[in-house]
Scaffold this motif. Structure first.
Motif, short mmCIF file in Angstrom:
data_model
loop_
_atom_site.label_atom_id
_atom_site.label_comp_id
_atom_site.label_asym_id
_atom_site.label_seq_id
_atom_site.Cartn_x
_atom_site.Cartn_y
_atom_site.Cartn_z
N THR A 1 -2.93 -5.80 -3.69
CA THR A 1 -1.75 -5.73 -2.81
C THR A 1 -1.62 -7.01 -1.99
O THR A 1 -0.52 -7.55 -1.87
CB THR A 1 -1.85 -4.49 -1.88
OG1 THR A 1 -1.91 -3.31 -2.69
CG2 THR A 1 -0.65 -4.39 -0.96
N GLY A 2 -2.72 -7.51 -1.46
CA GLY A 2 -2.68 -8.77 -0.72
C GLY A 2 -2.22 -9.93 -1.58
O GLY A 2 -1.40 -10.75 -1.15
N LEU A 3 -2.71 -9.99 -2.81
CA LEU A 3 -2.28 -11.04 -3.74
C LEU A 3 -0.79 -10.91 -4.05
O LEU A 3 -0.06 -11.90 -4.05
CB LEU A 3 -3.09 -10.97 -5.04
CG LEU A 3 -4.57 -11.30 -4.95
CD1 LEU A 3 -5.28 -10.94 -6.25
CD2 LEU A 3 -4.76 -12.77 -4.64
N SER A 4 -0.36 -9.70 -4.33
CA SER A 4 1.06 -9.46 -4.64
C SER A 4 1.96 -9.88 -3.48
O SER A 4 2.96 -10.57 -3.67
CB SER A 4 1.27 -7.97 -4.96
OG SER A 4 2.64 -7.69 -5.14
N GLN A 5 1.59 -9.49 -2.28
CA GLN A 5 2.40 -9.83 -1.10
C GLN A 5 2.43 -11.34 -0.88
O GLN A 5 3.47 -11.90 -0.55
CB GLN A 5 1.87 -9.12 0.14
CG GLN A 5 2.14 -7.64 0.12
CD GLN A 5 1.48 -6.90 1.27
OE1 GLN A 5 0.41 -7.27 1.74
NE2 GLN A 5 2.13 -5.84 1.72
N SER A 6 1.30 -12.03 -1.09
CA SER A 6 1.26 -13.47 -0.88
C SER A 6 2.13 -14.23 -1.89
O SER A 6 2.55 -15.34 -1.62
CB SER A 6 -0.18 -13.99 -0.92
OG SER A 6 -0.68 -13.96 -2.25
N MET A 7 2.41 -13.59 -3.02
CA MET A 7 3.24 -14.22 -4.04
C MET A 7 4.68 -13.71 -3.99
O MET A 7 5.47 -13.98 -4.90
CB MET A 7 2.62 -13.98 -5.41
CG MET A 7 1.28 -14.67 -5.55
SD MET A 7 0.29 -14.30 -7.03
CE MET A 7 1.43 -13.94 -8.30
N GLY A 8 5.04 -12.95 -2.95
CA GLY A 8 6.40 -12.46 -2.81
C GLY A 8 6.72 -11.23 -3.63
O GLY A 8 7.89 -10.93 -3.88
N GLY A 9 5.71 -10.50 -4.03
CA GLY A 9 5.91 -9.31 -4.85
C GLY A 9 6.49 -8.15 -4.06
O GLY A 9 6.42 -8.09 -2.84
N VAL A 10 7.10 -7.23 -4.80
CA VAL A 10 7.61 -5.98 -4.24
C VAL A 10 6.94 -4.87 -5.04
O VAL A 10 7.04 -4.84 -6.27
CB VAL A 10 9.15 -5.88 -4.37
CG1 VAL A 10 9.63 -4.52 -3.86
CG2 VAL A 10 9.83 -7.01 -3.62
N ALA A 11 6.24 -3.99 -4.36
CA ALA A 11 5.50 -2.93 -5.04
C ALA A 11 5.52 -1.65 -4.23
O ALA A 11 5.83 -1.65 -3.04
CB ALA A 11 4.06 -3.37 -5.29
N VAL A 12 5.17 -0.58 -4.90
CA VAL A 12 4.93 0.71 -4.26
C VAL A 12 3.50 1.08 -4.62
O VAL A 12 3.12 1.03 -5.80
CB VAL A 12 5.92 1.78 -4.76
CG1 VAL A 12 5.56 3.15 -4.20
CG2 VAL A 12 7.35 1.41 -4.39
N THR A 13 2.70 1.41 -3.61
CA THR A 13 1.29 1.71 -3.86
C THR A 13 0.92 3.12 -3.42
O THR A 13 1.55 3.69 -2.54
CB THR A 13 0.38 0.71 -3.13
OG1 THR A 13 0.62 0.79 -1.71
CG2 THR A 13 0.61 -0.71 -3.61
N GLY A 14 -0.11 3.61 -4.07
CA GLY A 14 -0.68 4.91 -3.73
C GLY A 14 -2.15 4.74 -3.42
O GLY A 14 -2.56 3.72 -2.89
N ASP A 15 -2.96 5.72 -3.81
CA ASP A 15 -4.39 5.66 -3.51
C ASP A 15 -5.11 4.64 -4.38
O ASP A 15 -5.86 3.81 -3.89
CB ASP A 15 -5.03 7.05 -3.58
CG ASP A 15 -4.89 7.70 -4.95
OD1 ASP A 15 -4.13 7.20 -5.81
OD2 ASP A 15 -5.56 8.73 -5.17
N THR A 16 -4.88 4.69 -5.68
CA THR A 16 -5.49 3.73 -6.60
C THR A 16 -4.49 3.27 -7.67
O THR A 16 -4.88 2.86 -8.76
CB THR A 16 -6.73 4.34 -7.29
OG1 THR A 16 -6.34 5.53 -7.99
CG2 THR A 16 -7.84 4.64 -6.30
N TRP A 17 -3.22 3.33 -7.36
CA TRP A 17 -2.18 2.93 -8.31
C TRP A 17 -1.13 2.08 -7.60
O TRP A 17 -0.99 2.13 -6.38
CB TRP A 17 -1.52 4.14 -8.96
CG TRP A 17 -0.93 5.13 -7.98
CD1 TRP A 17 -1.56 6.24 -7.49
CD2 TRP A 17 0.36 5.09 -7.36
NE1 TRP A 17 -0.73 6.89 -6.60
CE2 TRP A 17 0.46 6.20 -6.50
CE3 TRP A 17 1.44 4.23 -7.44
CZ2 TRP A 17 1.59 6.47 -5.74
CZ3 TRP A 17 2.57 4.49 -6.67
CH2 TRP A 17 2.63 5.61 -5.85
#
Length: 146
Positions: free
Chosen positions: A98-114
């Protein structure tokens, strides 16, 4: 009188416990990427067939699995780009991703392990993903990360 006092005390304790509790909703657990895709479809989103992605080195390096697919809420129109469903072996691996995704401008939806990673390959795709992310989060019981 004592019953009334006891009832008032019980209400005060209940109200205090509710006010002090974490108001963040519980995140749903999904045992497979297919279950995530099926849940999105059940909530009215259009989802393509999953394809295993073997090029996501971080995810496979930590023992997870990645899948490519598309998801949209626009009937009859193509998705803004490819999305991904990432299944992680534990919450720590997800947090790092998640940290990597955010640092690269990603947009995601996360759960417990997904995580459902939405397309960001263009300004239009990123804008559409930011618009769609809350709908995906609501359907899956996850949190938007952007």
């Amino acid at each position: 009188m004592h019953l009334r006092t006891a009832a008032c005390a019980a209400l005060l304790i209940a109200a205090t416990a509710t006010a002090c509790s974490d108001s963040k909703p519980a995140v749903h657990h999904y045992g497979s990427a297919q279950k995530i895709a099926d849940t999105l479809e059940a909530h009215g989103l259009t989802v393509s067939m999953l394809h295993k992605d073997t090029s996501s080195s971080y995810i496979s390096d930590v023992g997870g699995t990645a899948y490519d697919f598309t998801v949209t809420d626009k009937t009859g129109q193509p998705a803004a780009g490819d999305s991904g469903i990432n299944m992680f072996p534990n919450a720590k691996a997800l947090t790092t991703w998640t940290g990597l995704s955010q640092s690269m401008g990603g947009v995601a939806v996360t759960g417990d392990t997904w995580a459902v990673s939405l397309p960001t390959g263009s300004k239009a795709a990123r804008a559409d993903s930011k618009r769609l992310a809350p709908t995906v989060a609501k359907a899956l019981g996850g949190e938007v990360q952007d």
